[in-house]
Design an enzyme around this catalytic site. Structure first.
Site, PDB file in Angstrom:
ATOM      1  N   THR A   1      -0.208   0.027   6.784  1.00  0.00           N
ATOM      2  CA  THR A   1       0.208  -0.811   5.667  1.00  0.00           C
ATOM      3  C   THR A   1       0.604  -2.174   6.202  1.00  0.00           C
ATOM      4  O   THR A   1       1.059  -2.289   7.345  1.00  0.00           O
ATOM      5  CB  THR A   1       1.391  -0.164   4.917  1.00  0.00           C
ATOM      6  OG1 THR A   1       1.949  -1.110   3.997  1.00  0.00           O
ATOM      7  CG2 THR A   1       2.493   0.290   5.867  1.00  0.00           C
ATOM      8  N   GLY A   2       0.428  -3.208   5.397  1.00  0.00           N
ATOM      9  CA  GLY A   2       0.785  -4.551   5.838  1.00  0.00           C
ATOM     10  C   GLY A   2      -0.289  -5.553   5.500  1.00  0.00           C
ATOM     11  O   GLY A   2      -1.054  -5.373   4.542  1.00  0.00           O
ATOM     12  N   HIS A   3      -0.371  -6.617   6.291  1.00  0.00           N
ATOM     13  CA  HIS A   3      -1.352  -7.669   6.044  1.00  0.00           C
ATOM     14  C   HIS A   3      -2.746  -7.176   6.423  1.00  0.00           C
ATOM     15  O   HIS A   3      -3.052  -6.989   7.607  1.00  0.00           O
ATOM     16  CB  HIS A   3      -0.990  -8.925   6.838  1.00  0.00           C
ATOM     17  CG  HIS A   3      -1.975 -10.031   6.668  1.00  0.00           C
ATOM     18  ND1 HIS A   3      -2.425 -10.781   7.715  1.00  0.00           N
ATOM     19  CD2 HIS A   3      -2.606 -10.495   5.556  1.00  0.00           C
ATOM     20  CE1 HIS A   3      -3.296 -11.671   7.272  1.00  0.00           C
ATOM     21  NE2 HIS A   3      -3.426 -11.516   5.971  1.00  0.00           N
ATOM     22  N   GLY A   4      -3.580  -6.959   5.415  1.00  0.00           N
ATOM     23  CA  GLY A   4      -4.866  -6.298   5.603  1.00  0.00           C
ATOM     24  C   GLY A   4      -5.783  -6.969   6.596  1.00  0.00           C
ATOM     25  O   GLY A   4      -6.417  -6.302   7.432  1.00  0.00           O
TER      26      GLY A   4
ATOM     27  N   ARG B   1     -12.215  -9.021  -2.994  1.00  0.00           N
ATOM     28  CA  ARG B   1     -11.600  -8.942  -1.671  1.00  0.00           C
ATOM     29  C   ARG B   1     -11.252  -7.487  -1.342  1.00  0.00           C
ATOM     30  O   ARG B   1     -10.714  -6.755  -2.149  1.00  0.00           O
ATOM     31  CB  ARG B   1     -10.336  -9.793  -1.620  1.00  0.00           C
ATOM     32  CG  ARG B   1      -9.572  -9.730  -0.274  1.00  0.00           C
ATOM     33  CD  ARG B   1      -8.436  -8.724  -0.313  1.00  0.00           C
ATOM     34  NE  ARG B   1      -7.604  -8.747   0.896  1.00  0.00           N
ATOM     35  CZ  ARG B   1      -6.648  -7.873   1.169  1.00  0.00           C
ATOM     36  NH1 ARG B   1      -6.382  -6.897   0.297  1.00  0.00           N
ATOM     37  NH2 ARG B   1      -5.947  -7.959   2.290  1.00  0.00           N
ATOM     38  N   VAL B   2     -11.592  -7.063  -0.136  1.00  0.00           N
ATOM     39  CA  VAL B   2     -11.249  -5.729   0.353  1.00  0.00           C
ATOM     40  C   VAL B   2     -10.441  -5.889   1.629  1.00  0.00           C
ATOM     41  O   VAL B   2     -10.844  -6.623   2.533  1.00  0.00           O
ATOM     42  CB  VAL B   2     -12.510  -4.887   0.616  1.00  0.00           C
ATOM     43  CG1 VAL B   2     -12.129  -3.536   1.221  1.00  0.00           C
ATOM     44  CG2 VAL B   2     -13.305  -4.695  -0.667  1.00  0.00           C
ATOM     45  N   GLY B   3      -9.313  -5.223   1.701  1.00  0.00           N
ATOM     46  CA  GLY B   3      -8.474  -5.288   2.895  1.00  0.00           C
ATOM     47  C   GLY B   3      -8.719  -4.112   3.813  1.00  0.00           C
ATOM     48  O   GLY B   3      -9.802  -3.521   3.857  1.00  0.00           O
ATOM     49  N   ASP B   4      -7.680  -3.733   4.527  1.00  0.00           N
ATOM     50  CA  ASP B   4      -7.829  -2.677   5.529  1.00  0.00           C
ATOM     51  C   ASP B   4      -7.849  -1.276   4.945  1.00  0.00           C
ATOM     52  O   ASP B   4      -8.440  -0.352   5.525  1.00  0.00           O
ATOM     53  CB  ASP B   4      -6.665  -2.746   6.518  1.00  0.00           C
ATOM     54  CG  ASP B   4      -5.331  -2.401   5.853  1.00  0.00           C
ATOM     55  OD1 ASP B   4      -4.771  -1.325   6.131  1.00  0.00           O
ATOM     56  OD2 ASP B   4      -4.844  -3.206   5.053  1.00  0.00           O
TER      57      ASP B   4
ATOM     58  N   THR C   1       0.802  -1.212   0.000  1.00  0.00           N
ATOM     59  CA  THR C   1       0.000   0.000   0.000  1.00  0.00           C
ATOM     60  C   THR C   1       0.840   1.270   0.000  1.00  0.00           C
ATOM     61  O   THR C   1       2.011   1.228   0.315  1.00  0.00           O
ATOM     62  CB  THR C   1      -0.847  -0.067   1.298  1.00  0.00           C
ATOM     63  OG1 THR C   1      -1.579  -1.286   1.285  1.00  0.00           O
ATOM     64  CG2 THR C   1      -1.789   1.082   1.453  1.00  0.00           C
TER      65      THR C   1
END
Length: 310
Positions: free
Chosen positions: A220-223, A197-200, A169
């Site tokens: 930022t990172g693993h959503g 798929r939607v992340g953070d 991100t």
């Protein structure tokens, strides 16, 4: 009051061949954002400009340079938030938009809603005359090759963030000369994600949050890990309890590691101009401009200074 801009280009195992371009990219974005503040612009204007700069830079996974899902399509997410009013706008799974952060701002300012998704977001972009671009123009040759190489590779998403083919991100936070804060975050998501798929990134309190009473954060990172701990809001909760922005960042990221085994990073600024860039991944490209000049880094504990030319 001192104006500050901090940006990140994603927390992941950035390979050496992308290291210089990633650092140069965040430095340019931070300069652009700070130039807005220097002209008397708002924190909101500054974070939008900084993120647009990175969306237009194909080294980053946002706008141009975005990753592809399992169908080979590009789906983009973004959020922007005004710490003065707590207004925010976000878009999810949009296609053919080069600067989703600007579409997110339009959602905030031109609708009664906070999030628009997929077809509805694209219809809204058409209704306000936002220019669309061919999907192919958003995908780099590097991304096409990586997608082809790994589209059948079976691995957990958590492991992807510790390999050199994950991608992530971009984001920005700022405080302007009158003390208003803002944040913006934009992403193409995780390579080979399921369609839809939607992340953070576009979720308020997770991928970003801004409140003049505490500060502004972009994550930022693993959503999925960030979503579970509502990372952006958790960081500001620590700030509200009297901790520094640096300590608050460390505590929240450590909690995410301990509680859900997730890795990531964040940038934070408060109303008085204190800022931090913190991460638990191998690397995170970041840059900041404050009254002392331009600061930047890539590796853990790296904090370099450069001359500021705007």
């Amino acid at each position: 009051m001192s104006a500050v801009v901090v940006v990140h280009g994603g927390a992941w195992a950035i390979p050496d061949e992308l290291a210089k371009a990633s650092v140069d990219g965040v430095k340019a974005a931070a300069r652009d954002g700070f130039a807005v503040l220097k002209r008397g612009g708002s924190a909101l204007d500054a974070v939008e400009e900084a993120v647009k700069n990175m969306e237009d830079n194909s080294v980053f996974n946002a706008g141009h340079g975005a990753t592809q899902n399992t169908d080979g399509e590009v789906e983009l997410d973004a959020i922007i938030m005004d710490g003065r009013t707590l207004s925010s706008g976000a878009v999810c799974s949009v296609k053919n938009i080069a600067n989703p952060v600007s579409l997110a701002r339009a959602v905030m300012e031109k609708t009664d809603h906070m999030i628009l998704t997929s077809r509805g977001a694209n219809q809204f972009s058409e209704s306000i005359g936002m220019t669309t671009v061919p999907t192919d123009s958003l995908v780099t040759e590097y991304e096409r090759n990586e997608w082809e190489k790994h589209k059948s590779y079976v691995t957990g998403v958590r492991e992807e963030f510790n390999t050199q083919w994950a991608h992530d991100t971009v984001g920005a936070v700022a405080v302007d000369c009158v003390g208003n804060v803002a944040c913006a975050t934009s992403t193409g998501g995780i390579r080979n994600k399921m369609p839809g798929r939607v992340g953070d990134a576009p979720i308020i309190g997770c991928g970003g949050y801004a409140d003049n009473f505490s500060g502004a954060v972009s994550c930022t990172g693993h959503g999925e890990s960030i979503l579970k701990v509502t990372l952006a809001r958790l960081i500001l909760l620590h700030v509200e309890q009297g901790k520094s922005v640096a300590e608050s960042s460390h505590l929240a990221l450590q909690y995410m590691t301990d509680r859900v085994h997730g890795a990531g990073g964040c940038i934070v600024v408060n109303r008085s101009g204190q800022w931090a860039a913190t991460f638990t991944t191998n690397r995170m490209a970041w840059a900041a401009v404050d009254h002392d000049g331009l600061w930047y880094g890539l590796d853990p504990k790296e904090r370099l200074n450069d001359s500021l030319s705007i």
